[in-house]
Design a protein around this motif. Structure first.
Motif, PDB file in Angstrom:
ATOM      1  N   PHE A 226       0.514   3.298   6.771  1.00  0.00           N
ATOM      2  CA  PHE A 226       0.607   3.153   5.315  1.00  0.00           C
ATOM      3  C   PHE A 226      -0.016   4.384   4.677  1.00  0.00           C
ATOM      4  CE2 PHE A 226      -0.802   1.585   1.127  1.00  0.00           C
ATOM      5  CZ  PHE A 226       0.441   1.174   0.641  1.00  0.00           C
ATOM      6  N   LYS A 227       0.810   5.187   4.041  1.00  0.00           N
ATOM      7  CA  LYS A 227       0.374   6.498   3.544  1.00  0.00           C
ATOM      8  C   LYS A 227      -0.358   6.407   2.209  1.00  0.00           C
ATOM      9  CE  LYS A 227       2.282  11.087   2.438  1.00  0.00           C
ATOM     10  NZ  LYS A 227       2.216  11.100   0.966  1.00  0.00           N
ATOM     11  N   GLN A 228       0.213   5.662   1.256  1.00  0.00           N
ATOM     12  CA  GLN A 228      -0.381   5.630  -0.078  1.00  0.00           C
ATOM     13  C   GLN A 228       0.369   4.623  -0.946  1.00  0.00           C
ATOM     14  OE1 GLN A 228       0.584   9.706  -1.157  1.00  0.00           O
ATOM     15  NE2 GLN A 228       2.336   9.043  -2.359  1.00  0.00           N
ATOM     16  N   TRP A 229      -0.312   4.181  -2.028  1.00  0.00           N
ATOM     17  CA  TRP A 229       0.344   3.356  -3.045  1.00  0.00           C
ATOM     18  C   TRP A 229       1.115   4.207  -4.027  1.00  0.00           C
ATOM     19  CZ3 TRP A 229       1.282  -1.567  -2.822  1.00  0.00           C
ATOM     20  CH2 TRP A 229       0.492  -2.383  -2.004  1.00  0.00           C
ATOM     21  N   GLY A 230       0.655   5.426  -4.252  1.00  0.00           N
ATOM     22  CA  GLY A 230       1.290   6.279  -5.243  1.00  0.00           C
ATOM     23  C   GLY A 230       0.696   6.058  -6.623  1.00  0.00           C
ATOM     24  N   GLY A 231       1.245   6.751  -7.596  1.00  0.00           N
ATOM     25  CA  GLY A 231       0.745   6.705  -8.965  1.00  0.00           C
ATOM     26  C   GLY A 231       0.941   8.054  -9.608  1.00  0.00           C
ATOM     27  N   ASN A 232       0.181   8.340 -10.635  1.00  0.00           N
ATOM     28  CA  ASN A 232       0.322   9.632 -11.306  1.00  0.00           C
ATOM     29  C   ASN A 232       0.019  10.798 -10.371  1.00  0.00           C
ATOM     30  OD1 ASN A 232       1.151   8.654 -13.811  1.00  0.00           O
ATOM     31  ND2 ASN A 232      -0.950   8.322 -14.499  1.00  0.00           N
ATOM     32  N   THR A 233      -0.884  10.560  -9.414  1.00  0.00           N
ATOM     33  CA  THR A 233      -1.140  11.541  -8.360  1.00  0.00           C
ATOM     34  C   THR A 233      -1.010  10.836  -7.013  1.00  0.00           C
ATOM     35  OG1 THR A 233      -3.529  11.131  -8.234  1.00  0.00           O
ATOM     36  CG2 THR A 233      -2.770  12.756  -9.855  1.00  0.00           C
ATOM     37  N   ALA A 234      -0.874  11.612  -5.949  1.00  0.00           N
ATOM     38  CA  ALA A 234      -0.664  11.030  -4.626  1.00  0.00           C
ATOM     39  C   ALA A 234      -1.830  10.140  -4.203  1.00  0.00           C
ATOM     40  CB  ALA A 234      -0.442  12.139  -3.602  1.00  0.00           C
ATOM     41  N   LYS A 235      -3.040  10.484  -4.635  1.00  0.00           N
ATOM     42  CA  LYS A 235      -4.236   9.746  -4.201  1.00  0.00           C
ATOM     43  C   LYS A 235      -4.628   8.635  -5.158  1.00  0.00           C
ATOM     44  CE  LYS A 235      -4.578  12.910  -0.980  1.00  0.00           C
ATOM     45  NZ  LYS A 235      -4.132  12.642   0.392  1.00  0.00           N
ATOM     46  N   ALA A 236      -3.902   8.481  -6.263  1.00  0.00           N
ATOM     47  CA  ALA A 236      -4.334   7.589  -7.331  1.00  0.00           C
ATOM     48  C   ALA A 236      -4.540   6.150  -6.864  1.00  0.00           C
ATOM     49  CB  ALA A 236      -3.331   7.631  -8.483  1.00  0.00           C
ATOM     50  N   GLY A 237      -3.603   5.631  -6.088  1.00  0.00           N
ATOM     51  CA  GLY A 237      -3.685   4.227  -5.704  1.00  0.00           C
ATOM     52  C   GLY A 237      -4.416   3.963  -4.408  1.00  0.00           C
ATOM     53  N   GLY A 238      -4.815   5.022  -3.716  1.00  0.00           N
ATOM     54  CA  GLY A 238      -5.499   4.858  -2.448  1.00  0.00           C
ATOM     55  C   GLY A 238      -4.571   4.457  -1.316  1.00  0.00           C
ATOM     56  N   ARG A 239      -5.192   4.101  -0.171  1.00  0.00           N
ATOM     57  CA  ARG A 239      -4.427   3.814   1.042  1.00  0.00           C
ATOM     58  C   ARG A 239      -4.644   2.401   1.577  1.00  0.00           C
ATOM     59  NH1 ARG A 239      -5.203   6.811   5.883  1.00  0.00           N
ATOM     60  NH2 ARG A 239      -3.215   5.812   6.347  1.00  0.00           N
ATOM     61  N   LEU A 240      -5.409   1.579   0.891  1.00  0.00           N
ATOM     62  CA  LEU A 240      -5.709   0.250   1.418  1.00  0.00           C
ATOM     63  C   LEU A 240      -4.546  -0.714   1.209  1.00  0.00           C
ATOM     64  CD1 LEU A 240      -9.420  -0.299   0.272  1.00  0.00           C
ATOM     65  CD2 LEU A 240      -8.570   0.646   2.441  1.00  0.00           C
ATOM     66  N   LEU A 241      -4.169  -1.384   2.276  1.00  0.00           N
ATOM     67  CA  LEU A 241      -3.168  -2.444   2.221  1.00  0.00           C
ATOM     68  C   LEU A 241      -3.805  -3.688   2.827  1.00  0.00           C
ATOM     69  CD1 LEU A 241      -0.231  -3.386   1.708  1.00  0.00           C
ATOM     70  CD2 LEU A 241       0.317  -2.620   4.038  1.00  0.00           C
ATOM     71  N   ASP A 242      -3.919  -4.734   2.026  1.00  0.00           N
ATOM     72  CA  ASP A 242      -4.633  -5.944   2.456  1.00  0.00           C
ATOM     73  C   ASP A 242      -6.049  -5.617   2.929  1.00  0.00           C
ATOM     74  OD1 ASP A 242      -2.606  -7.637   1.791  1.00  0.00           O
ATOM     75  OD2 ASP A 242      -1.827  -7.866   3.827  1.00  0.00           O
ATOM     76  N   GLY A 243      -6.702  -4.708   2.204  1.00  0.00           N
ATOM     77  CA  GLY A 243      -8.105  -4.444   2.438  1.00  0.00           C
ATOM     78  C   GLY A 243      -8.446  -3.474   3.549  1.00  0.00           C
ATOM     79  N   ARG A 244      -7.450  -2.824   4.146  1.00  0.00           N
ATOM     80  CA  ARG A 244      -7.745  -1.871   5.209  1.00  0.00           C
ATOM     81  C   ARG A 244      -6.705  -0.761   5.230  1.00  0.00           C
ATOM     82  NH1 ARG A 244      -5.606  -3.528  11.124  1.00  0.00           N
ATOM     83  NH2 ARG A 244      -5.358  -1.260  11.105  1.00  0.00           N
ATOM     84  N   GLU A 245      -7.059   0.330   5.910  1.00  0.00           N
ATOM     85  CA  GLU A 245      -6.109   1.424   6.113  1.00  0.00           C
ATOM     86  C   GLU A 245      -5.307   1.166   7.394  1.00  0.00           C
ATOM     87  OE1 GLU A 245      -7.955   5.237   6.088  1.00  0.00           O
ATOM     88  OE2 GLU A 245      -8.565   5.104   3.976  1.00  0.00           O
ATOM     89  N   TRP A 246      -4.049   1.528   7.340  1.00  0.00           N
ATOM     90  CA  TRP A 246      -3.157   1.411   8.504  1.00  0.00           C
ATOM     91  C   TRP A 246      -2.721   2.816   8.890  1.00  0.00           C
ATOM     92  CZ3 TRP A 246      -2.200  -3.538  10.417  1.00  0.00           C
ATOM     93  CH2 TRP A 246      -2.648  -4.589   9.600  1.00  0.00           C
ATOM     94  N   SER A 247      -3.241   3.293  10.015  1.00  0.00           N
ATOM     95  CA  SER A 247      -2.992   4.678  10.436  1.00  0.00           C
ATOM     96  C   SER A 247      -2.561   4.717  11.897  1.00  0.00           C
ATOM     97  CB  SER A 247      -4.251   5.527  10.220  1.00  0.00           C
ATOM     98  OG  SER A 247      -4.635   5.539   8.866  1.00  0.00           O
TER      99      SER A 247
END
Length: 263
Positions: A226-247
């Protein structure tokens, strides 16, 4: 260009070709096109397009070849994951097949790196390999060269059927920007990336779309990133999906890291 990148699923970018044209809804707000036209036009415009027309001569994002960049991976002594043509599509019709073959020759020869080739034209990728495999000396694409295709919504899910015609040890799907729910066939797929769109005109991604793909990956034992939520900038929404990062990555990454550690 290429030493550094903020893209979470790779270490570096390598752009022996720049420029592209839109083929589907995922291209509408292309970051590469915007970057080329706003910040790189003075670098790109002096280079003539690969196929020059009156319409594209003044377009910084017309397809351009950069043969002087072909040796870049060899100059990187430490193994890394390299996103190939982050500013283009290796299988665009304006890129001469001979030049694509030269890029593959670099990837095949300089095999300490992992190369990630992402295309929206997987049918052309399959046709290229079918007609060039013998000359390149390989029946199948080795595990250090990954072939992927973009699937942003169900309308282009057919790209997966073209991708699996490519005899690659690692095939992946990039569902970014994810623009709708997807029902994916993951047979023959070894990795899935999901991400929302970023930029001033970004389209929102619903959490259920990402979670459904994650569950499909779990069901079929396919690594999920899971790369990102997206938003006005690439980092705006963060990378957490259901409370954790998926890498998660294909197993070949761990194998390559182990080899690098002892060489």
């Amino acid at each position: 260009m290429g030493e550094q990148t903020a893209i979470e699923w790779t270490d570096a970018t390598w752009n022996p070709v720049t420029g592209c044209t839109k083929v589907s809804a995922g291209c509408d707000n292309c970051y590469a096109a915007a970057f080329a036209r706003r910040r790189l036009r003075h670098t790109y415009l002096p280079r003539r397009p690969a196929v020059e027309t009156e319409e594209n001569a003044e377009d910084p994002f017309a397809v351009r070849l950069w043969p002087e960049r072909l040796g870049q991976p060899e100059r990187w002594s430490q193994p890394r994951m390299i996103f190939v043509n982050s500013m283009s599509d290796l299988f665009h019709k304006d890129i001469p097949q001979q030049f694509v073959r030269r890029i593959f020759e670099v990837m095949l020869t300089c095999d300490r790196h992992i190369y990630q080739v992402l295309t929206k034209r997987p049918a052309r990728a399959a046709a290229f390999w079918a007609s060039n495999a013998e000359e390149l000396g390989y029946a199948e694409i080795p595990a250090h060269i990954w072939l992927g295709t973009s699937i942003e919504d169900q309308r282009v899910a057919y790209r997966r059927s073209h991708l699996i015609r490519v005899p690659a040890a690692v095939r992946f799907l990039s569902c970014e920007p994810l623009l709708g729910p997807l029902d994916l066939d993951l047979d023959g797929i070894h990795w899935v990336i999901v991400g929302g769109e970023s930029g001033p005109n970004h389209r929102s991604m619903e959490s259920s779309w990402a979670c459904t793909i994650r569950e499909q990956c779990r069901r079929d034992s396919v690594p999920f990133f899971f790369k990102q939520w997206g938003g006005n900038t690439a980092k705006a929404g963060g990378r957490l999906l259901d409370g954790r990062e998926w890498s998660e990555f294909p197993d070949v990454v761990a194998s390559a890291a182990s080899i690098a550690a002892v060489t």
